[in-house]
Structures are given as C-alpha cells and as structure tokens.
Design a protein around this motif. Structure first.
Motif, short mmCIF file in Angstrom:
data_model
loop_
_atom_site.label_atom_id
_atom_site.label_comp_id
_atom_site.label_asym_id
_atom_site.label_seq_id
_atom_site.Cartn_x
_atom_site.Cartn_y
_atom_site.Cartn_z
N PHE A 1 24.41 29.95 48.15
CA PHE A 1 24.48 31.71 48.36
C PHE A 1 23.86 32.29 47.04
O PHE A 1 23.98 32.00 45.60
N GLU A 2 23.85 33.62 47.60
CA GLU A 2 22.37 34.26 46.60
C GLU A 2 23.46 35.02 45.99
O GLU A 2 24.41 35.76 46.27
N ALA A 3 23.85 34.54 44.20
CA ALA A 3 24.64 35.54 43.41
C ALA A 3 24.16 36.91 43.32
O ALA A 3 22.82 37.37 43.49
N VAL A 4 25.47 37.59 43.40
CA VAL A 4 25.45 38.72 43.66
C VAL A 4 24.88 39.78 42.00
O VAL A 4 26.01 39.60 41.13
N GLU A 5 23.57 40.44 42.38
CA GLU A 5 23.85 41.18 41.25
C GLU A 5 24.73 42.09 40.40
O GLU A 5 25.10 43.35 41.36
N CYS A 6 25.13 42.10 39.17
CA CYS A 6 25.93 43.16 38.21
C CYS A 6 25.11 43.93 37.60
O CYS A 6 24.31 43.00 36.62
N ALA A 7 25.68 44.92 36.81
CA ALA A 7 25.40 45.55 35.72
C ALA A 7 26.22 44.64 34.72
O ALA A 7 27.13 44.31 34.83
N ALA A 8 25.66 45.02 33.51
CA ALA A 8 26.44 44.11 32.38
C ALA A 8 27.73 44.85 32.03
O ALA A 8 27.87 44.02 32.01
N GLU A 9 27.68 46.31 32.32
CA GLU A 9 28.53 46.62 31.85
C GLU A 9 29.44 46.00 33.47
O GLU A 9 31.16 47.27 33.21
N ASP A 10 28.91 45.68 34.15
CA ASP A 10 30.70 45.79 35.15
C ASP A 10 31.57 44.57 35.08
O ASP A 10 31.62 43.95 34.09
N PRO A 11 32.69 45.00 35.69
CA PRO A 11 34.17 43.84 34.88
C PRO A 11 33.88 42.84 35.71
O PRO A 11 33.47 42.60 36.62
N LEU A 12 34.13 42.14 34.54
CA LEU A 12 34.11 39.87 35.34
C LEU A 12 35.44 39.86 35.49
O LEU A 12 35.56 40.07 36.78
N PHE A 13 36.51 40.47 34.76
CA PHE A 13 37.61 40.37 35.03
C PHE A 13 39.09 41.25 34.07
O PHE A 13 38.43 41.79 33.36
N ILE A 14 40.41 40.92 34.68
CA ILE A 14 41.56 41.67 34.27
C ILE A 14 42.39 40.45 33.90
O ILE A 14 42.41 39.10 34.19
N LEU A 15 42.79 40.57 32.74
CA LEU A 15 44.01 39.49 32.72
C LEU A 15 44.94 40.56 31.94
O LEU A 15 45.19 41.89 30.51
N TYR A 16 45.86 40.50 32.14
CA TYR A 16 47.01 41.66 31.73
C TYR A 16 48.23 40.49 30.47
O TYR A 16 47.43 39.76 30.32
N THR A 17 47.84 41.94 29.39
CA THR A 17 48.71 41.10 28.44
C THR A 17 49.92 42.36 28.09
O THR A 17 49.29 43.62 27.88
N SER A 18 50.39 41.66 27.32
CA SER A 18 51.77 42.33 27.21
C SER A 18 51.95 42.75 25.65
O SER A 18 51.42 42.86 24.39
N GLY A 19 51.96 44.75 24.98
CA GLY A 19 52.54 45.47 24.10
C GLY A 19 53.02 45.69 23.89
O GLY A 19 54.46 45.24 24.31
N SER A 20 53.12 46.30 22.89
CA SER A 20 54.73 46.62 22.15
C SER A 20 55.37 47.70 22.70
O SER A 20 56.78 47.85 22.71
N THR A 21 54.86 48.47 24.28
CA THR A 21 56.06 49.76 25.13
C THR A 21 54.98 48.98 26.10
O THR A 21 54.26 48.62 26.72
N GLY A 22 56.19 50.12 26.99
CA GLY A 22 56.06 49.86 28.80
C GLY A 22 55.52 49.04 29.38
O GLY A 22 55.80 47.32 28.66
N ARG A 23 54.67 48.12 30.89
CA ARG A 23 54.15 47.02 31.43
C ARG A 23 53.50 46.55 30.73
O ARG A 23 52.00 46.88 29.95
N PRO A 24 52.65 45.56 30.80
CA PRO A 24 51.94 44.71 30.48
C PRO A 24 50.72 45.74 31.08
O PRO A 24 50.25 46.42 31.78
N LYS A 25 49.22 45.25 30.02
CA LYS A 25 48.17 45.83 30.23
C LYS A 25 47.12 45.05 31.03
O LYS A 25 46.99 44.14 30.54
N GLY A 26 46.51 45.45 32.13
CA GLY A 26 45.04 44.73 32.33
C GLY A 26 44.43 45.23 31.74
O GLY A 26 43.81 46.37 31.63
N VAL A 27 43.78 44.59 30.89
CA VAL A 27 42.84 44.47 30.23
C VAL A 27 41.42 43.98 30.68
O VAL A 27 41.53 42.90 31.09
N VAL A 28 40.82 44.51 30.23
CA VAL A 28 38.83 45.12 31.80
C VAL A 28 37.99 44.60 30.16
O VAL A 28 37.61 44.71 29.31
#
Ligand code: WT7
Length: 652
Positions: free
Chosen positions: A248-275
C-alpha cells in the motif's frame, strides 16, 4: 525543595540530547531565542518527510482568531512512514508492539516488518470500504494491537481517526460520530478486562442505529461472542483485512492536514473535538518521548494507558513507534488477577520504562508492598506519572517501593490539547522533587498570570498559561474554530490558558495545583461538570443539579452532586435505589467512565441574584470545610446555604 539523588549517568551513546541541567538550560534558551530554528531542526532529524519543511511557525496567539497557526506548513509527509517504513532498515525484526492480553502471559508480538504489513493490509481494507483522504473514521475498541493498527491504517490513507474510549456509552459515541460526520466505525465484538466483557459491538450498533451517514462497521473478533452483523453494513476484520494486500502506497499529506480528532471535556457544553495535525504532532511526539524518558535502543517501554486517551495516542502509539521503540499494549487492569499485575509484567518482559497515573499508584500502594517486592524489578530505569497532581506520599511509594530508590521519576504535566508532555523532569538529568512537575521542556514557555493577565515573577501561584505555540499544540476544535479561540485564548488574550493553577517555587519548579475551571479530574479522567449536570437533569426526578469535585483518597477527585428534586417528588427511604437510578442515567448519557460518588438533596442551589450558581460554596461543603465560606450576601436566598450545610451533616 527536597531533592532526591540523581541516579547514575546515562549510558554512553544515549541519543538523549539533554543529559545534564547545563544542557537543559542551554537547549531551553536556544529554543526560546529561535523557536523556528529549534523545531525545524527537530522536525528534520526525526520525521521522514516527502518534502522537508522550510517554514517554522506561521501565525500566533494574537492572530489565532483569524485562523489556526501552523508549523512546517510547506512540508509534506505521511506520518506512518516515520513510524513504520523508516524503521524497516535497521529494525525490521525488532518488536514494535508487545501485547499482553487480559490473562497474564497471554502475549502477541508484532515486529516492525509485521506491523507495517498489517497496517498496509488494514489500509487496503479501508480503501475497499471507500475510505478517502480527509474523511473521519471512528475507532471504538479495547486494548488490542488492532486498535493501533486501525489508527495507523487511517493515517496511512490520510483519513482522520477519532478514537472513542470503550467506557463511553452509545449516546456519547453517537454524539462523536455526528460531530465529526464519520461514515466508518471500527470496533470489535467485545472488550475484555479482568475477565469482564465489554459489549463494544452492541454499543456501537446502538450508537449507529438510524444514523444514515454510517455506511460500514469494521469488526475485529476478540472474544468470539455472538454479535449482530448487518449485511451490507458490517464486515469482519478477518474477512477484509487479513485477505487484503500488504502493498500500500502511503497517501501523501500536508504537514497541517489533520491526523486525528480526540474529544475532551471542558467547563461548558459538550466535549470538544481537539484537532492534531500530522507534521507538528509527530515531531513533538517523537521529541518528547525520547527526551523525557531517556529512551535507548534496547528499552522495553510500557505505558499502561488506553489508546482512547491522548496518553495512549502519543505515548503508546505515535511517539514510541516514531522512535523505533518496543511499546507494550496492555489489555487488562492493574488489579487482575491481583495487585501485582504491573510488576509481574515488569519481570516477565524486562520492562525498563514504565508510565502510569497517580490514581493507579495510590490504589496499588493501598494493597501493600508484597505485590511489588515479589517481582524482580531490576530492569526498571525510569518511572513516569501523568494525569493529575501526584501527592508526595504516592510519589515516595513509587520511588522507594516500586523503583527501589534507583529509578528516576518523571512527573509529566500535559493535556489533550498540548499533544505531548510539556512540564516535566528530563530523565535522569533533572533533580526531582516529590509532587513537582519541575521544569518546561525546551520550546515550551510557561508563565503564571494573575486575573488581570499580568505575568507574575519569582516564587508565586497563578494561572498557568503558555507564551508561544509549539508544534504539538492542537490547532483547532473540529468544526468550531471560534470555540477553540474562546476556550483557550479569550481568558488571557495573547496567551494559551491551560485551565490549571500552578505554584512556582524559588528554584523555578512548577507544582500543578489542579484545574481552576469547572473541569473535574477523576482517576486521571477529565470530566466536565456541565456534562454531568445535563445528564442528571435529564432524569425525571431532578429539577436542578450542580456538580463539584471533592478530594478523594484514590481517585484524586470524587464527584459530588447537589440535586433539587422536582416538586412533588419524594424519595422517602428509597434513597439508594434513587441514587442508583440517577447513576444509571449518567451511565447511559456519558458512559461507565462517569459516576456520581455522593449525592445531596438540597432545597435549592446557592444562586446569585443574576442566577449564577456559586460553586465556591458547594465546593467548600463537599470538602467538608465550611469555616470560611466567604461573602454570601450576594446570594438571592442566603438561607439556602444553612440548609445545604446542615443537610451535609456539617455545622457552620
Ligand atoms: C489535565 C489534562 C495528559 C494526559 C492525561 C490527561 C491534569 C495532567 C498532570 C500532572 C498535575 C496533571 C491537569 C491537566 N494533569 N498531568 N503531571 N500533574 N496535573 O489529559 O484529560 O487532557 O487532562 O490533567 O489538570 O489540565 P487530559
């Protein structure tokens, strides 16, 4: 400051660039004076680029409102080429992943060559399911090697993974699927921890029911339990991955393309998808993993977190693999079959670096030393801790009993948003002090500020902020950049606000005192009071709820909920049944990770005349200390406070 002796010097040939405090100081100043040059050099040395970047930081905390800042923006890469391909030359037969299953001694190993082949097969399978570059894939799995393979396979095809911890409920999973608009969910039949099964597939089924956007579930078979497979939608991992092409030939990405999103809790509202983005994140994961732990080629490195949290992302998967290390993945719990499990693993696998959380250390310390001392721990060199402030007693136990007063302890402060470790001793150079995260890594510029955003100097307490971006910093909140800006950059304009309080001593060491916002830290897991409150008020019997934390001997913080009942509701003597039902609601809404420890029914909440709940008072009562409640004259109804105090069995 009480210091412990610095253990023996690093061995010759150590790749660790920081072996003395002199080197730390020099490197830190160099990084401060020219962050671009410092980080570009690290990026070039550590990362396998298709096109190496020439640009460092673009943008700043002052311009973040106009859009994300970037690092290495003209660089192009695929992160998995650093984690896999780059290791195939000299480390093809070195163990990349050492897996220990639920049953002691149930092991699997994957060499770098084997892992690379598996990732390619999984990437081929994802493409056959139509997964394209940039699309989001949810991973809802337990601690099996296939979870790491799934993450890397997403990265290989340029897709953005979002791992959801297996302790989250169907509702929480559905919220995340919707928020990032995922089409494919990767899961497994069941998880297994301490012989207890976790119905991952059944929960995923519930989450995706009626979700038209989800076209496929890819299901890894772990326990062999009977699960429902929907024709056309659900496919078995062993059907599509094991038969897929290992080319499988790895797909080339730009340095600033998102790698992952991880949801985390904050003081208000629903969890945020940290990029987190490709180039900066992998540079920072590699740099910190090597530098902090003094990584050496023959280390057996074990971080016993879960890949559902940032610790698992950076210090089980991406950092260690980028550094060509042998990384352990642990499926079970520290208490199964007994409290000696970790140390038995240290002996059986010859673990040299071990990384866990204070809550586990406290729980194990309470079980006695014999579980530790029965195992040979002579291979251990570095012991890490993360997730919450570590109390000096737990630190001393970790140092003297687990580490036999021989190992360096690195108390690593960081966050989901920081991508990697920020304030920490550097093993074994930094003289340690029990309970102190000590000093910032090179490239990290912490400051303590007061309420007026003035920088405080010398030994002082304040709110912990950062002055300058670093490559591993989260760039945005998925789909909501304004929320990123308002959460992290509006309290103290021009600075990143961490949400933590911190004391700095005369020697410049940092002692994190905990969150200063409405975020709880329960057993090292971040929990938003707003999320818990919204779960509680969804119960029929509850009119209003306010949640605060209180000191808990094992969990660090416990969850204390003040409940105002709906008019006419009388729980009478069925208090326990009612509490259980409320925790059932919390479990349904958030998941098994969340649970209220103490409930108190109150006639009303202490609110100001403008309707804001005065949490300060509720925290004091929950802590059992009502000696200095402060000014309550601004409350709409000050008599509520007396009722709350006497209801808690305290006297004012
Ligand atoms: C919050 C971040 C970083 C991975 C695990 C938690 C607290 C984390 C420490 C430490 C004192 C710590 C802070 C921080 N925290 N490490 N060594 N000493 N506090 O990640 O869920 O994003 O939580 O955990 O309060 O803000 P997270």
């Amino acid at each position: 400051m009480s210091t412990h002796p610095v253990p023996s010097r690093v061995q010759e040939g150590s790749p660790n660039p920081i072996t003395t405090m002199h080197a730390w100081r020099e490197t830190w100043m160099q990084a401060k004076n020219d962050p671009d040059a410092f980080w570009l050099a690290e990026a070039h040395a550590r990362v396998h680029w298709r096109t190496p970047p020439t640009e460092g930081l673009r943008g700043s905390y002052h311009t973040v409102g106009d859009g994300p800042f970037s690092w290495f923006a003209d660089g192009r890469l695929n992160v998995t080429e650093t984690c896999l391909d780059a290791n195939l030359g000299t480390r093809a037969d070195k163990v990349a992943i050492l897996w220990e299953g639920d049953t002691p001694g149930e092991n699997r190993t994957l060499t770098y060559a084997e892992l690379a082949a598996e990732v390619n097969k999984a990437a081929s399978a994802l493409v056959s399911l139509g997964v394209q570059k940039g699309e989001r894939v949810i991973i809802y799995m337990g601690m099996v090697p296939e979870a790491a393979i799934a993450m890397l396979a997403c990265a290989r095809v340029g897709a953005v993974h979002s791992v959801v911890f297996g302790g989250f409920s169907a509702e929480a999973l559905r919220d995340r699927i919707r928020d990032c608009d995922a089409r494919v969910v990767i899961t497994q039949d069941e998880g297994l921890r301490g012989q207890r099964t976790i119905p991952l597939k059944a929960t995923a089924d519930e989450a995706v029911q009626g979700e038209k956007g989800v076209t496929h579930q890819l299901v890894y078979r772990r326990t062999g339990a009977d699960v429902t497979m929907v024709a056309g939608r659900d496919v078995w991992w062993h059907d599509v991955v094991e038969t897929a092409s290992a080319d499988f030939e790895a797909v080339e990405c730009a340095a600033e393309d998102p790698l992952f999103i991880l949801y985390t809790s904050g003081s208000t509202g629903r969890p945020k998808g940290v990029v987190h983005t490709c180039g900066g994140y992998i540079t920072y994961a590699s740099y910190t993993h090597q530098t902090v732990f003094d990584l050496r080629e023959d280390d057996v490195y074990a971080c016993v977190a879960d890949v559902g949290w940032i610790t698992g992302h950076t210090y089980i998967v991406y950092g260690p693999l980028a550094n060509g290390a042998t990384t352990l993945m642990f499926e079970s719990t520290p208490l199964y079959p007994d409290a000696g499990r970790y140390w038995d693993m240290v002996e059986r696998h010859g673990i040299t670096i071990f990384y866990t959380a204070p809550t586990a250390i406290r729980a194990l310390a309470a079980m006695g030393d014999d579980f530790v001392t029965r195992a040979d721990r002579s291979t251990l060199r570095v012991l890490g801790t993360v997730g919450e402030p570590i109390n000096p007693e737990a630190w001393e136990w970790y140092y003297t009993v687990v580490g036999a007063s021989r190992c360096t302890i690195v108390d690593t402060w960081w966050q989901t948003e920081t991508g990697g470790i920020m304030i920490t001793p550097v093993a074994p150079a930094t003289p340690v002090a029990p309970g102190a995260a000590t000093l910032p890594l090179p490239g990290i510029q912490p400051v303590l500020v007061n309420a007026d955003n003035q920088v405080l100097h010398g030994p002082v307490s304040g709110h912990l902020c950062m002055e300058h971006p670093w490559p591993g910093q989260a760039r945005t909140v998925w789909g909501d950049h304004p929320r990123y800006v308002s959460t992290y950059f509006s309290t103290y304009p021009g600075r990143y606000f961490t949400g933590d309080g911190c004391r700095r001593d005369a020697s410049g060491y940092h002692w994190i005192t905990g969150r200063v916002d409405d975020v709880l830290n329960v057993s090292g897991h971040r929990m938003g009071t707003a999320e818990l409150e919204s779960a509680l008020v969804s119960a029929d019997s509850v009119a209003e709820a306010a949640v605060v934390g209180y000191p808990h001997p094992i969990k660090g913080q416990g969850v204390y909920a003040y409940i105002v009942l709906q008019p006419g509701v009388d729980i009478g003597d069925s208090v326990e049944v009612w509490q259980k039902a409320l925790n059932g609601v919390v479990r349904t809404r958030i998941g098994a990770v969340a649970r209220v420890d103490k409930f108190q029914v109150v006639p009303g909440l202490p609110k100001t005349r403008s309707g804001k709940v005065m949490r300060r008072i509720l925290r004091k009562v929950a802590e059992g200390d009502v000696s200095r409640l402060g000014d309550v004259s601004t409350l709409a109804d000050p008599s509520v406070v007396d009722a709350i105090i006497s209801g808690a069995g305290l006297s004012g």
